[in-house]
Scaffold this motif. Structure first.
Motif, mmCIF file in Angstrom:
data_model
loop_
_atom_site.group_PDB
_atom_site.id
_atom_site.type_symbol
_atom_site.label_atom_id
_atom_site.label_comp_id
_atom_site.label_asym_id
_atom_site.label_seq_id
_atom_site.Cartn_x
_atom_site.Cartn_y
_atom_site.Cartn_z
ATOM 1 N N SER A 16 0.569 -1.280 -0.115
ATOM 2 C CA SER A 16 0.378 0.294 -0.001
ATOM 3 C C SER A 16 0.479 1.179 -0.127
ATOM 4 O O SER A 16 1.638 1.458 0.993
ATOM 5 C CB SER A 16 -0.935 -0.109 0.995
ATOM 6 O OG SER A 16 -1.465 0.808 1.017
ATOM 7 N N LEU A 17 0.719 1.811 -1.128
ATOM 8 C CA LEU A 17 1.383 3.177 -1.100
ATOM 9 C C LEU A 17 0.715 4.574 -1.102
ATOM 10 O O LEU A 17 0.331 5.634 -1.983
ATOM 11 C CB LEU A 17 2.126 3.640 -2.600
ATOM 12 C CG LEU A 17 3.276 2.170 -2.371
ATOM 13 C CD1 LEU A 17 4.219 2.006 -3.955
ATOM 14 C CD2 LEU A 17 5.105 2.788 -0.866
ATOM 15 N N GLY A 18 -0.341 4.963 -0.353
ATOM 16 C CA GLY A 18 -0.853 5.626 -0.511
ATOM 17 C C GLY A 18 -1.987 6.048 -1.500
ATOM 18 O O GLY A 18 -3.266 5.647 -1.427
ATOM 19 N N SER A 32 -2.888 2.113 -6.193
ATOM 20 C CA SER A 32 -3.662 1.961 -5.732
ATOM 21 C C SER A 32 -3.342 0.037 -5.928
ATOM 22 O O SER A 32 -3.276 -0.309 -7.183
ATOM 23 C CB SER A 32 -5.762 1.849 -6.450
ATOM 24 O OG SER A 32 -6.670 0.561 -6.185
ATOM 25 N N ASN A 33 -3.850 -0.812 -4.769
ATOM 26 C CA ASN A 33 -2.571 -2.039 -5.700
ATOM 27 C C ASN A 33 -3.828 -3.195 -6.197
ATOM 28 O O ASN A 33 -3.882 -4.022 -5.448
ATOM 29 C CB ASN A 33 -2.472 -2.375 -4.273
ATOM 30 C CG ASN A 33 -2.557 -2.562 -2.789
ATOM 31 O OD1 ASN A 33 -4.132 -2.513 -2.775
ATOM 32 N ND2 ASN A 33 -1.995 -2.958 -2.015
ATOM 33 N N GLU A 34 -5.710 -2.550 -5.778
ATOM 34 C CA GLU A 34 -6.343 -3.379 -5.987
ATOM 35 C C GLU A 34 -6.995 -4.266 -7.096
ATOM 36 O O GLU A 34 -6.880 -5.011 -7.070
ATOM 37 C CB GLU A 34 -7.924 -2.742 -5.907
ATOM 38 C CG GLU A 34 -7.925 -2.252 -3.840
ATOM 39 C CD GLU A 34 -9.010 -1.637 -4.194
ATOM 40 O OE1 GLU A 34 -10.044 -1.388 -5.098
ATOM 41 O OE2 GLU A 34 -9.264 -1.040 -2.511
ATOM 42 N N ASP A 35 -6.195 -3.724 -9.024
ATOM 43 C CA ASP A 35 -5.904 -3.714 -10.321
ATOM 44 C C ASP A 35 -5.095 -4.444 -10.338
ATOM 45 O O ASP A 35 -4.452 -4.626 -11.422
ATOM 46 C CB ASP A 35 -6.328 -2.102 -11.041
ATOM 47 C CG ASP A 35 -7.335 -2.307 -10.713
ATOM 48 O OD1 ASP A 35 -8.394 -3.103 -10.389
ATOM 49 O OD2 ASP A 35 -8.353 -1.175 -10.541
ATOM 50 N N VAL A 36 -3.737 -5.659 -9.066
ATOM 51 C CA VAL A 36 -2.707 -5.804 -9.570
ATOM 52 C C VAL A 36 -3.430 -7.253 -8.791
ATOM 53 O O VAL A 36 -3.572 -6.698 -7.453
ATOM 54 C CB VAL A 36 -1.484 -5.500 -9.753
ATOM 55 C CG1 VAL A 36 -1.191 -4.487 -10.349
ATOM 56 C CG2 VAL A 36 -1.378 -4.957 -7.897
ATOM 57 N N TYR A 64 -2.059 1.785 -16.423
ATOM 58 C CA TYR A 64 -1.675 2.265 -15.541
ATOM 59 C C TYR A 64 -0.558 2.590 -15.622
ATOM 60 O O TYR A 64 0.111 1.907 -15.546
ATOM 61 C CB TYR A 64 -3.225 2.468 -14.374
ATOM 62 C CG TYR A 64 -4.293 2.725 -14.728
ATOM 63 C CD1 TYR A 64 -4.222 3.977 -14.238
ATOM 64 C CD2 TYR A 64 -5.150 1.480 -15.264
ATOM 65 C CE1 TYR A 64 -6.067 4.152 -14.827
ATOM 66 C CE2 TYR A 64 -6.697 2.250 -14.887
ATOM 67 C CZ TYR A 64 -6.643 3.175 -15.561
ATOM 68 O OH TYR A 64 -8.409 3.717 -15.383
ATOM 69 N N LEU A 65 0.112 3.442 -13.947
ATOM 70 C CA LEU A 65 1.256 3.602 -13.830
ATOM 71 C C LEU A 65 1.296 2.468 -12.705
ATOM 72 O O LEU A 65 0.405 3.138 -11.467
ATOM 73 C CB LEU A 65 1.686 4.977 -13.608
ATOM 74 C CG LEU A 65 1.792 5.333 -14.176
ATOM 75 C CD1 LEU A 65 2.510 6.828 -14.148
ATOM 76 C CD2 LEU A 65 3.027 5.631 -15.242
ATOM 77 N N TYR A 66 2.380 2.118 -12.351
ATOM 78 C CA TYR A 66 2.411 1.049 -11.293
ATOM 79 C C TYR A 66 4.031 1.558 -10.317
ATOM 80 O O TYR A 66 4.837 1.507 -11.992
ATOM 81 C CB TYR A 66 2.492 -0.085 -11.220
ATOM 82 C CG TYR A 66 0.902 -0.246 -10.823
ATOM 83 C CD1 TYR A 66 0.191 -0.796 -9.932
ATOM 84 C CD2 TYR A 66 0.449 -0.606 -12.061
ATOM 85 C CE1 TYR A 66 -1.216 -0.717 -10.131
ATOM 86 C CE2 TYR A 66 -1.416 -0.667 -12.380
ATOM 87 C CZ TYR A 66 -1.734 -0.924 -11.326
ATOM 88 O OH TYR A 66 -3.096 -0.835 -11.430
ATOM 89 N N PRO A 67 4.500 1.317 -9.394
ATOM 90 C CA PRO A 67 6.215 1.365 -8.784
ATOM 91 C C PRO A 67 6.744 0.100 -9.616
ATOM 92 O O PRO A 67 6.174 -1.027 -9.642
ATOM 93 C CB PRO A 67 5.883 0.970 -7.083
ATOM 94 C CG PRO A 67 4.509 1.307 -7.185
ATOM 95 C CD PRO A 67 3.782 1.019 -8.246
#
Length: 79
Positions: free
Chosen positions: A13-15, A18-22, A50-53
């Protein structure tokens, strides 16, 4: 141009992110390998890019024929 994929190995979780779509362990089509600021652009569970880390993912090497089949299967799944 070769179709590239990454596998999700982390989803902290990074503020605002959203991590719900991976999903851990799932392969995602890579749209942009270096989107700046340590980010990658992938096509996630929503079917949109979308962008993700980048630290959440590792590249996967697939034969071209398998990459095309996986791309087609994920496109159908998102439709």
């Amino acid at each position: 141009m070769a179709i590239k994929f990454v596998v999700c190995l982390e989803k902290k979780s990074l503020g605002d992110f959203s991590n719900e779509d991976v999903t851990l362990g799932r392969l995602y089509e890579l749209v942009e390998e270096d989107a700046g600021n340590g980010m990658v652009r992938i096509i996630d569970e929503s079917g949109e890019d979308y962008l993700y880390p980048s630290s959440w993912f590792e590249p996967i090497t697939l034969r071209d024929s398998i990459a095309v089949r996986l791309h087609d299967a994920l496109t159908k799944l998102a439709a």
